[in-house]
Design a protein around this motif. Structure first.
Motif, short mmCIF file in Angstrom:
data_model
loop_
_atom_site.label_atom_id
_atom_site.label_comp_id
_atom_site.label_asym_id
_atom_site.label_seq_id
_atom_site.Cartn_x
_atom_site.Cartn_y
_atom_site.Cartn_z
N THR A 163 2.11 10.74 -24.75
CA THR A 163 1.09 11.33 -23.87
C THR A 163 1.33 12.80 -23.55
N LYS A 164 2.59 13.25 -23.64
CA LYS A 164 2.82 14.64 -23.22
C LYS A 164 4.06 15.21 -23.91
N PRO A 165 3.93 16.40 -24.49
CA PRO A 165 5.13 17.01 -25.08
C PRO A 165 6.05 17.57 -23.99
N ILE A 166 7.34 17.57 -24.27
CA ILE A 166 8.29 18.24 -23.37
C ILE A 166 8.65 19.56 -24.06
N VAL A 167 8.25 20.67 -23.46
CA VAL A 167 8.47 21.98 -24.10
C VAL A 167 9.27 22.86 -23.14
N VAL A 174 9.81 17.39 -33.68
CA VAL A 174 8.72 16.43 -33.46
C VAL A 174 7.63 16.67 -34.51
N ILE A 175 7.20 15.58 -35.15
CA ILE A 175 6.09 15.69 -36.10
C ILE A 175 4.89 14.98 -35.49
N ASP A 176 3.87 15.76 -35.18
CA ASP A 176 2.65 15.19 -34.58
C ASP A 176 1.79 14.61 -35.70
N CYS A 177 1.71 13.30 -35.74
CA CYS A 177 0.88 12.61 -36.76
C CYS A 177 -0.15 11.75 -36.07
N THR A 178 -0.62 12.18 -34.91
CA THR A 178 -1.57 11.38 -34.15
C THR A 178 -2.99 11.51 -34.71
N GLY A 179 -3.20 12.42 -35.64
CA GLY A 179 -4.52 12.62 -36.24
C GLY A 179 -5.43 13.47 -35.37
N ASP A 180 -5.16 13.51 -34.09
CA ASP A 180 -6.02 14.26 -33.16
C ASP A 180 -5.25 15.34 -32.41
N GLY A 181 -4.10 15.71 -32.93
CA GLY A 181 -3.31 16.76 -32.28
C GLY A 181 -2.96 16.45 -30.84
N TYR A 219 0.37 18.51 -30.22
CA TYR A 219 0.35 19.98 -30.32
C TYR A 219 -0.69 20.61 -29.39
N SER A 220 -1.78 19.87 -29.11
CA SER A 220 -2.82 20.47 -28.26
C SER A 220 -2.34 20.66 -26.82
N GLN A 221 -1.28 19.99 -26.44
CA GLN A 221 -0.76 20.13 -25.07
C GLN A 221 0.54 20.94 -25.02
N ALA A 222 1.01 21.35 -26.22
CA ALA A 222 2.33 21.97 -26.28
C ALA A 222 2.27 23.50 -26.24
N GLY A 223 1.05 24.04 -26.25
CA GLY A 223 0.92 25.50 -26.26
C GLY A 223 0.67 26.04 -27.66
N ASN A 283 9.91 24.00 -33.75
CA ASN A 283 10.28 22.62 -34.09
C ASN A 283 9.17 21.59 -33.92
N LEU A 284 7.94 22.09 -34.02
CA LEU A 284 6.77 21.21 -33.92
C LEU A 284 5.98 21.29 -35.23
N LEU A 285 5.90 20.16 -35.91
CA LEU A 285 5.15 20.09 -37.17
C LEU A 285 3.95 19.18 -36.99
N ALA A 286 2.98 19.32 -37.89
CA ALA A 286 1.80 18.43 -37.86
C ALA A 286 1.52 17.98 -39.28
N ALA A 287 1.18 16.71 -39.44
CA ALA A 287 0.80 16.21 -40.77
C ALA A 287 -0.40 15.30 -40.61
N GLY A 288 -1.18 15.20 -41.71
CA GLY A 288 -2.33 14.29 -41.68
C GLY A 288 -3.64 15.01 -41.48
N ARG A 289 -4.60 14.29 -40.93
CA ARG A 289 -5.98 14.80 -40.91
C ARG A 289 -6.24 15.91 -39.89
N HIS A 290 -5.20 16.34 -39.18
CA HIS A 290 -5.40 17.39 -38.17
C HIS A 290 -4.58 18.65 -38.49
N ILE A 291 -4.26 18.88 -39.79
CA ILE A 291 -3.48 20.08 -40.12
C ILE A 291 -4.34 21.33 -40.01
N SER A 292 -3.74 22.46 -40.35
CA SER A 292 -4.37 23.76 -40.09
C SER A 292 -5.40 24.10 -41.16
#
Ligand SMILES: Cc1cc2nc3c(=O)[nH]c(=O)nc-3n(C[C@H](O)[C@H](O)[C@H](O)COP(=O)(O)OP(=O)(O)OC[C@H]3O[C@@H](n4cnc5c(N)ncnc54)[C@H](O)[C@@H]3O)c2cc1C
Length: 483
Positions: free
Chosen positions: A165-169, A193-200, A203-207, A387-396
């Motif tokens: 529910t919330k990143p610790i940054v 942390v690898i964000d693979c939630t599909g909806d960010g 990352y959307s809460q991490a800045g 140290n925050l990566l994203a994979a899947g349908r919500h990449i850049s």
């Protein structure tokens, strides 16, 4: 009533810590966790999934076809994606329907005729039809197989039914995630942390900058459509496909009326065997992060299912006479919502120019370009947060480019690559930004069966064919990509 509620600070129990935390266990997250654990057996990997199974859209949303694992005759997408089907063929015979790897790209008439009856298993290449390695599969068998793949790796810990529910940054470095479960709210710490939630969700809460609701560009995306897939059993798919070919006008009228009966756009395809169909649907203008849209989609589709099945039985009794409602996907189908604004931003122009990236981590044939496209690591790397990566349908990627990189194969590919990158970073004591990308590429291409360009094991014949067509830059594009 006030618009905000002030939540008071409190101490949360710490669940534990790990080297690599993967949040979300869909095609991307599952691949990320497995790739990381294999690339660095000393690393402790935790995969956190909000439901009680892996696969996300694939096994829970009943998206039952993986397209184009080959480019021409070359099996370009392998790695963990091809491993799904290799394992299913061995462990659950009959659960996958597709031309084999060896047949892919060939134009053998008898095989083209046979496979033209199965969704996406043939495609146009120039002026001829060829076979496509596009497995149609059974989602419940895949769910079992995905479990087994994770359980084989002792350095992966599974957290099912846990919602990140919330990143610790701290100081622009991600340190972990707060999550909710039946066991209450807890914190878990991780080096990467690898964000693979599909909806960010993370990352959307991490800045980290992103696009979509609440982000830099908030407008609707091309793929901003929800779905709720359901399946019907006891359907004569083979008969239907033959009838459709022989009666194209009647078939077109049938599908047009199907849309009217449903009240939204819907089509059905064989689902892993020729007796079952999955009803795919496209509910336009719905955002899977909006509670109203989530509710509306599910009720609208469920309310329409009996009506649709009755219509099919009445109109095409020869194929649907004994059909029955088999099941409804346990989770909402989500195509695209938030998109990362990462270190490299893929655009429609990128796809047209098809550049070569030094940090290429996936080589992909999607049917959107005439040659394979390169997906760079930078498209999975968050800006502003370390140290925050994203994979899947919500990449850049922008609204157009996301259509080429959010299919299941690309989600597996970016998952696998970010998993290896995280594993290398942890082993070497580097970060997601400073990781030795050459080492990542070497492990992917030499140890994890992922074909990549410009490696000493790259298929030279394939490269020659790509060069001969100028990397597909001069080719035709689907209409939606032309303007
Ligand atoms: C109806 C439909 C039809 C499609 N058709 C095709 C097709 O034919 N072929 C194709 O290749 N692609 C198709 N796609 C696209 C493709 O299925 C998806 O883009 C892809 O499966 C997404 O994989 P993913 O792992 O990125 O995301 P997801 O599958 O969405 O996985 C995300 C996972 O994270 C979990 N999760 C989410 N939030 C949290 C959280 N906060 N904490 C913990 N866990 C969380 C979810 O439960 C899920 O398991 C289709 C999509 C839909 C919806």
């Amino acid at each position: 009533m006030s618009e905000f509620y002030h939540e008071s600070a409190n101490d949360l129990p710490v669940y534990g810590s790990c080297d690599i935390l993967v949040v979300g266990g869909g095609a991307a997250g599952h691949s990320a966790a497995i790739a990381a654990a294999r690339a660095n057996p000393q690393a402790k990997v935790v995969i956190m999934e909000r439901y009680g199974y892996f696969g996300g859209d694939v096994t829970g949303g009943y998206v039952l076809m993986v397209p184009a694992l080959n480019w021409r005759t070359y099996p370009i997408i392998r790695g963990i994606q091809e491993e799904w089907f290799d394992r299913l063929d061995k462990n659950a015979p009959g659960s996958v329907l597709s031309p084999t790897i060896a047949q892919a790209g060939k134009d053998t008439p008898i095989l083209v005729e046979r496979w033209s009856r199965v969704f996406s298993c043939t495609r146009k290449q120039g002026d001829k039809m060829v076979l496509s390695r596009s497995p149609n599969f059974d989602p419940t068998q895949l769910r079992i197989e995905m479990d087994l793949m994770v359980q084989e790796l002792p350095n992966i810990e599974i957290l099912f039914d846990c919602w990140g529910t919330k990143p610790i940054v701290e100081n622009n470095v991600i340190k972990g995630v707060i999550f909710e479960s039946k066991a209450g709210r807890k914190a878990i710490f991780a080096k990467i942390v690898i964000d693979c939630t599909g909806d960010g969700d993370i990352y959307s809460q991490a800045g980290a900058p992103f696009h979509g609701k609440g982000g830099i560009i908030a407008e609707n995306q091309r793929d901003n459509q929800t779905a709720l897939v359901w399946r019907a059993g006891n359907v004569d798919c083979e008969g239907y496909e033959l009838w459709k070919k022989a009666n194209p006008e009647a078939a077109a009228a049938f599908t047009q009326e199907l849309k009217n009966v449903a009240g939204y756009f819907t089509l059905f395809f064989p689902g892993g065997n020729m007796n079952t169909v999955w009803f795919n649907n496209w509910i336009n203008g719905m955002n899977c992060t909006d509670l109203d849209d989530i509710r509306k989609t599910q009720l609208m589709v469920r309310n329409s299912i009996r009506r649709i099945l009755d219509y099919c039985k009445e109109t095409l009794p020869m194929f649907f006479k004994d059909a029955f409602l088999m099941d409804i996907a346990p989770q909402l189908g989500t195509r695209c919502s938030r998109r990362l604004d990462g270190e490299i931003f893929l655009t429609k122009k990128t796809l047209m120019e098809n550049p070569q990236f030094d940090d290429v981590i996936a080589w992909s044939s999607t049917g959107y370009c005439d040659a394979p496209i390169e997906i760079p690591y930078g498209a999975c790397l968050a800006k502003k947060v370390e140290n925050l990566l994203a994979a899947g349908r919500h990449i850049s990627a922008d609204q157009m480019a996301i259509g080429a990189v959010q299919l299941i194969p690309q989600c597996c590919q970016t998952g696998q690559a970010t998993g290896v990158a995280a594993a290398v970073a942890v082993k070497d004591g580097s970060t997601a930004h400073t990781v030795d990308i050459k080492k990542v590429q070497y492990i992917l291409s030499h140890e994890q069966n992922v074909p990549l360009p410009r490696q000493d094991n790259t298929d030279k014949a394939m490269v020659e064919e790509i060069e001969a067509i100028n990397y597909g830059r001069d080719g035709d594009r689907p209409p939606w990509m032309r303007d």
